[in-house]
Write a protein that holds these residues in place. Structure first.
Motif, mmCIF file in Angstrom:
data_model
loop_
_atom_site.group_PDB
_atom_site.id
_atom_site.type_symbol
_atom_site.label_atom_id
_atom_site.label_comp_id
_atom_site.label_asym_id
_atom_site.label_seq_id
_atom_site.Cartn_x
_atom_site.Cartn_y
_atom_site.Cartn_z
ATOM 1 N N LEU A 1 21.622 29.639 2.630
ATOM 2 C CA LEU A 1 21.645 28.775 3.806
ATOM 3 C C LEU A 1 21.193 27.370 3.425
ATOM 4 C CD1 LEU A 1 20.170 31.148 6.549
ATOM 5 C CD2 LEU A 1 22.559 30.484 6.187
ATOM 6 N N VAL A 2 21.992 26.371 3.736
ATOM 7 C CA VAL A 2 21.689 24.989 3.387
ATOM 8 C C VAL A 2 20.651 24.429 4.362
ATOM 9 C CG1 VAL A 2 22.635 22.653 3.188
ATOM 10 C CG2 VAL A 2 23.963 24.626 2.385
ATOM 11 N N THR A 3 19.643 23.780 3.811
ATOM 12 C CA THR A 3 18.628 23.129 4.634
ATOM 13 C C THR A 3 19.206 21.850 5.230
ATOM 14 O OG1 THR A 3 16.817 24.024 3.327
ATOM 15 C CG2 THR A 3 16.347 22.054 4.630
ATOM 16 N N THR A 4 19.097 21.724 6.533
ATOM 17 C CA THR A 4 19.605 20.541 7.238
ATOM 18 C C THR A 4 18.510 20.004 8.151
ATOM 19 O OG1 THR A 4 20.511 21.894 9.021
ATOM 20 C CG2 THR A 4 21.974 21.410 7.161
ATOM 21 N N GLY A 5 18.840 18.981 8.901
ATOM 22 C CA GLY A 5 17.895 18.421 9.848
ATOM 23 C C GLY A 5 18.153 16.950 10.078
ATOM 24 N N THR A 6 17.194 16.292 10.707
ATOM 25 C CA THR A 6 17.274 14.854 10.964
ATOM 26 C C THR A 6 16.049 14.171 10.376
ATOM 27 O OG1 THR A 6 16.173 15.116 13.118
ATOM 28 C CG2 THR A 6 18.587 15.201 13.084
ATOM 29 N N GLY A 7 16.244 12.966 9.926
ATOM 30 C CA GLY A 7 15.139 12.212 9.343
ATOM 31 C C GLY A 7 15.323 12.052 7.842
ATOM 32 N N PRO A 8 14.293 11.531 7.184
ATOM 33 C CA PRO A 8 12.936 11.337 7.697
ATOM 34 C C PRO A 8 12.730 9.985 8.394
ATOM 35 C CG PRO A 8 12.994 10.812 5.373
ATOM 36 C CD PRO A 8 14.380 11.259 5.735
ATOM 37 N N GLU A 9 11.754 9.984 9.270
ATOM 38 C CA GLU A 9 11.295 8.762 9.916
ATOM 39 C C GLU A 9 10.012 8.317 9.214
ATOM 40 O OE1 GLU A 9 9.158 7.570 14.114
ATOM 41 O OE2 GLU A 9 10.654 9.166 14.114
ATOM 42 N N VAL A 10 10.047 7.149 8.626
ATOM 43 C CA VAL A 10 8.928 6.654 7.820
ATOM 44 C C VAL A 10 8.168 5.586 8.597
ATOM 45 C CG1 VAL A 10 8.250 5.558 5.647
ATOM 46 C CG2 VAL A 10 10.211 7.122 5.696
ATOM 47 N N ASN A 11 6.865 5.799 8.781
ATOM 48 C CA ASN A 11 6.019 4.850 9.503
ATOM 49 C C ASN A 11 4.812 4.515 8.626
ATOM 50 O OD1 ASN A 11 4.765 3.246 11.391
ATOM 51 N ND2 ASN A 11 4.033 4.950 12.643
ATOM 52 N N ILE A 12 4.788 3.322 8.103
ATOM 53 C CA ILE A 12 3.724 2.862 7.201
ATOM 54 C C ILE A 12 2.903 1.790 7.912
ATOM 55 C CG2 ILE A 12 3.166 1.918 4.946
ATOM 56 C CD1 ILE A 12 4.629 4.585 4.806
ATOM 57 N N VAL A 13 1.591 1.997 7.999
ATOM 58 C CA VAL A 13 0.682 1.007 8.573
ATOM 59 C C VAL A 13 -0.202 0.473 7.452
ATOM 60 C CG1 VAL A 13 -1.164 0.569 10.218
ATOM 61 C CG2 VAL A 13 0.675 2.167 10.807
ATOM 62 N N GLY A 14 -0.133 -0.830 7.238
ATOM 63 C CA GLY A 14 -0.952 -1.454 6.215
ATOM 64 C C GLY A 14 -0.258 -1.485 4.861
ATOM 65 N N PRO A 15 -1.053 -1.721 3.835
ATOM 66 C CA PRO A 15 -2.509 -1.715 3.905
ATOM 67 C C PRO A 15 -3.069 -2.968 4.581
ATOM 68 C CG PRO A 15 -1.805 -2.350 1.701
ATOM 69 C CD PRO A 15 -0.563 -1.995 2.460
ATOM 70 N N THR A 16 -4.101 -2.749 5.373
ATOM 71 C CA THR A 16 -4.861 -3.882 5.904
ATOM 72 C C THR A 16 -5.961 -4.199 4.904
ATOM 73 O OG1 THR A 16 -6.304 -2.395 7.149
ATOM 74 C CG2 THR A 16 -4.349 -3.241 8.271
ATOM 75 N N ILE A 17 -6.042 -5.443 4.516
ATOM 76 C CA ILE A 17 -6.911 -5.862 3.406
ATOM 77 C C ILE A 17 -7.872 -6.937 3.892
ATOM 78 C CG2 ILE A 17 -6.980 -6.818 1.069
ATOM 79 C CD1 ILE A 17 -4.007 -5.901 0.831
ATOM 80 N N SER A 18 -9.146 -6.740 3.615
ATOM 81 C CA SER A 18 -10.167 -7.731 3.944
ATOM 82 C C SER A 18 -10.932 -8.079 2.671
ATOM 83 C CB SER A 18 -11.122 -7.181 5.009
ATOM 84 O OG SER A 18 -12.193 -8.081 5.241
ATOM 85 N N LEU A 19 -10.924 -9.347 2.316
ATOM 86 C CA LEU A 19 -11.634 -9.832 1.126
ATOM 87 C C LEU A 19 -12.630 -10.907 1.520
ATOM 88 C CD1 LEU A 19 -8.686 -10.307 -1.425
ATOM 89 C CD2 LEU A 19 -10.099 -8.276 -1.085
ATOM 90 N N SER A 20 -13.770 -10.912 0.843
ATOM 91 C CA SER A 20 -14.731 -12.008 0.972
ATOM 92 C C SER A 20 -15.362 -12.246 -0.383
ATOM 93 C CB SER A 20 -15.802 -11.693 2.015
ATOM 94 O OG SER A 20 -16.570 -10.568 1.633
ATOM 95 N N ARG A 21 -15.711 -13.482 -0.669
ATOM 96 C CA ARG A 21 -16.274 -13.805 -1.984
ATOM 97 C C ARG A 21 -17.179 -15.013 -1.884
ATOM 98 N NH1 ARG A 21 -13.860 -18.126 -4.251
ATOM 99 N NH2 ARG A 21 -14.512 -17.528 -6.340
ATOM 100 N N GLN A 22 -18.123 -15.090 -2.805
ATOM 101 C CA GLN A 22 -19.029 -16.235 -2.866
ATOM 102 C C GLN A 22 -19.512 -16.419 -4.296
ATOM 103 O OE1 GLN A 22 -22.500 -15.958 -0.398
ATOM 104 N NE2 GLN A 22 -23.203 -18.031 -0.847
ATOM 105 N N VAL A 23 -19.495 -17.653 -4.769
ATOM 106 C CA VAL A 23 -19.985 -18.004 -6.101
ATOM 107 C C VAL A 23 -21.175 -18.928 -5.947
ATOM 108 C CG1 VAL A 23 -19.444 -19.130 -8.296
ATOM 109 C CG2 VAL A 23 -17.698 -17.769 -7.135
ATOM 110 N N THR A 24 -22.253 -18.648 -6.673
ATOM 111 C CA THR A 24 -23.409 -19.545 -6.685
ATOM 112 C C THR A 24 -23.584 -20.113 -8.081
ATOM 113 O OG1 THR A 24 -24.955 -17.751 -7.191
ATOM 114 C CG2 THR A 24 -24.548 -18.233 -4.865
ATOM 115 N N GLN A 25 -24.109 -21.325 -8.143
ATOM 116 C CA GLN A 25 -24.289 -22.034 -9.407
ATOM 117 C C GLN A 25 -25.754 -22.345 -9.638
ATOM 118 O OE1 GLN A 25 -21.716 -25.461 -8.888
ATOM 119 N NE2 GLN A 25 -19.950 -24.365 -9.744
ATOM 120 N N ASN A 26 -26.096 -22.569 -10.920
ATOM 121 C CA ASN A 26 -27.458 -22.992 -11.233
ATOM 122 C C ASN A 26 -27.558 -24.509 -11.149
ATOM 123 O OD1 ASN A 26 -26.180 -23.943 -13.507
ATOM 124 N ND2 ASN A 26 -27.410 -22.764 -14.970
ATOM 125 N N GLY A 27 -28.690 -25.042 -11.587
ATOM 126 C CA GLY A 27 -28.918 -26.471 -11.448
ATOM 127 C C GLY A 27 -28.002 -27.337 -12.279
#
Length: 739
Positions: free
Chosen positions: A454-480
């Protein structure tokens, strides 16, 4: 040849196992709690540890190596060789003679596997099971798959032929035993049946004579498709030797075949397994893709009567990508260019992607494996890091794609590895199409066929991708003077994948759904002009497959904390200090294609009249270590302390985000090593203590010279983990790179 311990399933650590407390992982800089029974002994050990380490280092003299602290392996092995009931506790407190240190037994802490006689089966004679005509057809039997010395073996894998044994079997357990001595880096090893990778492991770093030995037991029942017919076995362990790096790996691989009726929810072995690889088996070659140099793509056709399909990914970083979790943002690679040098970028995030005909079908956010030469080598002797001896594969259910894949045409499967790029002209952060060199990846597809044509049949696939949601933060400090002194950055990512279809297969019709919900955070600090680095990483994921007649769910968490400092004196002497905490939480519910671990406790589960819906594993490994190398590169040494707490059990409520909600302990171990010697070890099986060992630390400060020698580090190891250097391929922790 390498010693062979009995293939039938002594605990996977061959040395004793450990304890664990269920109050959750704590990522503070203290050792985790232990059980009340051993608390006073353990406090004594910790109290004396600082004195030992200080005394040891102050007496370090590269002209006269120090006398040995003993290994506990002889006592442990003699204990294992005696029949032991679940109600018996074995205890020992001992000082072994300094002059008679035996081979150091290295191990990965893991739960037992199912053997012919259960998780701790007799006999303990090392002769294995009979394969002659003198045994009954239903008795277990053993086959030696490989006896080989990997010396100068880069690009020259072992190739042998496997023939199925005459005994009856429905389960297979492999025993991999290795001995080595001398000086050598850790090496990656991949095992194939023809073109299909079936196991990925790595080596421990050897000591000077008498050297090291380790044994790992691996349940390989999921590959019954291969075990039932003759196969070409290819075992690729690329090693390099010269007058400095003298260690070869003398390896013996044995398989034990037996019959066991196990009633767990794990899926029956697949009817067909299809490789996604370079397919070099016909020419006796290893078949992994090396990214980004190669495109990891195969085009294949499916049988038309498939009713379930699961894709498994095996992937890990090497060379410049071994410590991917310690990389910096692409915009920060030159932050310490005048002091520490250029850093490796594309962020400390990696995503392994599966694409079908160019569309995303699922992802793996990889476990941060740290091999036995990683961070500081003395962190891993004799207790190796999580998954170092058994790199776990990730499974992605592609059953929702069957209406497409069973259409009689060929379809393209691809594996990619992505990082993050934040250095573009705009402010957007994007997933990259490539990463640094290199990733070793393969895949395979497990197929279960419906009855008839028996052959496998059907409908689809339906692909739903959320993201990636990316949050970046950075800080550099220096000496004298305006020099960059510190870099702080946070990386937070989330992603959701949902694939749906309707399937008609084998008379069953229903909805097929694959979902993944993942989160990632990495809080990083580089200080002291780039010579010190802290990464605090957590990956959390939940995968769920729901299909007509089958289901699968897994919840996992990969916490990692690494604090490391590198320094170089005016004489060129190098020192590395590190504190490393690794963690793993893993729950599996439903029809996993790989063993869940509950199989080994089937008899205990039945006797207690419990029925577990999910397996639960939780482990926490905490170590501090120091490494020193002389400026001329002729001598190196290190010391360290590592404690690991491991717990495995079952849940009657199923996989849940609250691991403590319903946990029934089946196996537990708490083990501590100091300067290469086990000093504390406690083990429980089904709630009963079966082993308790304490060796008080030596008060004279001496450490075994052969345990304190390590492979030398290159100049680049004195930099942060993300340091690029002139040629990142020369990093000594890269298992198979040619310098």
């Amino acid at each position: 040849m390498a010693s062979r311990y009995l293939e039938k399933g002594v605990s996977n650590t061959a040395v004793r196992h450990h304890n664990y407390d269920h109050n959750g992982l704590s990522w503070r800089e203290e050792l985790p709690p232990i059980t009340n029974e051993s608390r006073m002994k353990f406090k004594l050990i910790l109290t004396l540890l600082g004195l030992i380490s200080f005394t040891w280092f102050t007496r370090l003299d590269f002209g006269q190596w120090l006398v040995a602290a003993p290994s506990l392996r002889q006592i442990i092995r003699s204990d294992l060789e005696q029949p032991q009931s679940s109600s018996t506790t074995t205890s020992a407190t001992i000082f072994a003679p300094l002059q008679t240190r035996p081979v150091l037994e290295c191990f990965q802490v893991a739960s037992p596997v199912l053997g012919p006689d259960g998780p701790f089966p007799p006999p303990a004679t090392g002769g294995g099971y009979d394969t002659t005509n003198n045994r009954a057809a239903d008795e277990p039997c053993s086959v030696i798959l490989m006896e080989h010395v990997f010396a100068f073996s880069y690009g020259m894998p072992f190739v042998g032929n496997y023939t199925p044994p005459s005994c009856q079997f429905n389960r297979v357990v492999m025993n991999f035993t290795v001995v080595s001595e001398g000086r050598q880096f850790d090496r990656l090893a991949l095992m194939y049946f023809g073109d299909t990778e079936v196991w990925r492991t790595s080596t421990a770093e050897p000591t000077q004579p008498p050297g090291i030995r380790w044994t790992f037991l691996k349940d390989m029942t999921e590959y019954m498709y291969f075990w039932k017919s003759p196969q070409k076995l290819i075992f690729d362990l690329g090693n390099l030797m010269d007058d400095k790096y003298t260690g070869s790996f003398n390896a013996t691989l044995t398989a034990t075949f037996f019959v066991a009726e196990v009633e767990t929810d794990a899926a029956p072995p697949a009817d067909i397994i299809i490789p996604i690889s370079t397919r070099k088996g016909a020419t006796d070659g290893a078949s992994q893709f090396t990214l980004p140099a190669e495109m990891a793509t195969n085009t294949i056709g499916f049988p038309r009567n498939v009713n379930r399909a699961v894709f498994s990914i095996s992937a890990n970083g090497q060379a410049s990508e071994e410590f991917w979790w310690g990389n910096v943002l692409e915009s920060d690679v030159l932050t310490f260019n005048k002091t520490a040098g250029q850093l490796l970028g594309l962020s400390p995030f990696r995503e392994v992607q599966l694409l079908i005909d160019g569309k995303l079908a699922g992802v793996q956010w990889p476990f941060p494996v740290i091999f036995t030469g990683g961070v500081v080598p003395s962190l891993h002797r004799p207790i190796v890091g999580l998954q170092a001896f058994d790199l776990r594969e990730h499974q992605i259910d592609i059953t929702p794609w069957l209406p497409l894949l069973c259409d009689g045409a060929e379809h393209t499967f691809a594996i990619k590895v992505a990082g993050l790029n934040d250095s573009g002209a705009d402010t957007n952060v994007t997933l990259t199409e490539t990463v640094n060199d290199s990733w070793y990846v393969t895949g395979k597809i497990f197929l279960w066929l419906g009855e008839g044509d028996l052959v496998t049949t059907g409908t689809g696939p339906e692909v739903n991708i959320v993201g990636p949601t990316i949050s970046l933060s950075r800080q550099v400090t220096q000496n004298g003077t305006g020099s960059n002194e510190t870099l702080v950055f946070d990386t937070i990512i989330e992603r959701t994948v949902t694939i749906k279809s309707t399937i008609n297969s084998g008379g069953q019709t229903g909805e097929s759904i694959w979902t993944q919900n993942l989160s990632y955070s990495n809080h990083a600090l580089l200080s002291n002009f780039g010579s010190s680095q802290i990464n605090n990483l957590t990956i959390i994921g939940e995968d769920l497959a729901t299909n007509p007649g089958t289901s699968y769910k897994t919840i996992y968490s990969y916490p990692l904390y690494c604090n490391q400092t590198y320094s170089r004196s005016a004489q060129g002497n190098i020192s590395i200090n590190a504190h490393l905490i690794e963690g793993l939480e893993l729950q599996i519910e439903g029809q996993s294609i790989f063993p869940t671990g509950l199989e080994a406790f089937e008899e205990s589960i039945a006797a207690s009249k419990n029925s577990y819906i999910a397996s639960q594993l939780k482990t926490h490994r905490d170590g501090t270590a120091f490494f020193f190398q002389t400026g001329d590169g002729r001598n190196s040494s290190g010391y360290g302390t590592t404690n690991q707490i491991f717990s495995f059990g079952g849940s009657r409520k199923g996989a849940t985000l609250d691991l403590e909600d319903d946990f029934n302990e089946l196996y537990f171990r708490n083990v501590t090593a100091v300067n290469g010697t086990i000093v504390f070890d406690s083990e429980r099986k089904t709630g009963v203590e079966v082993y308790n060992f304490v060796q008080p630390p030596r008060l004279d400060g001496y450490a075994d010279a052969s345990l304190s020698l390590f492979a030398l580090v290159s100049d680049k190891e004195t930099q942060p983990k993300g340091f690029m250097g002139d040629d990142a391929h020369e990093r000594p922790s890269a298992q198979v790179q040619i310098s």
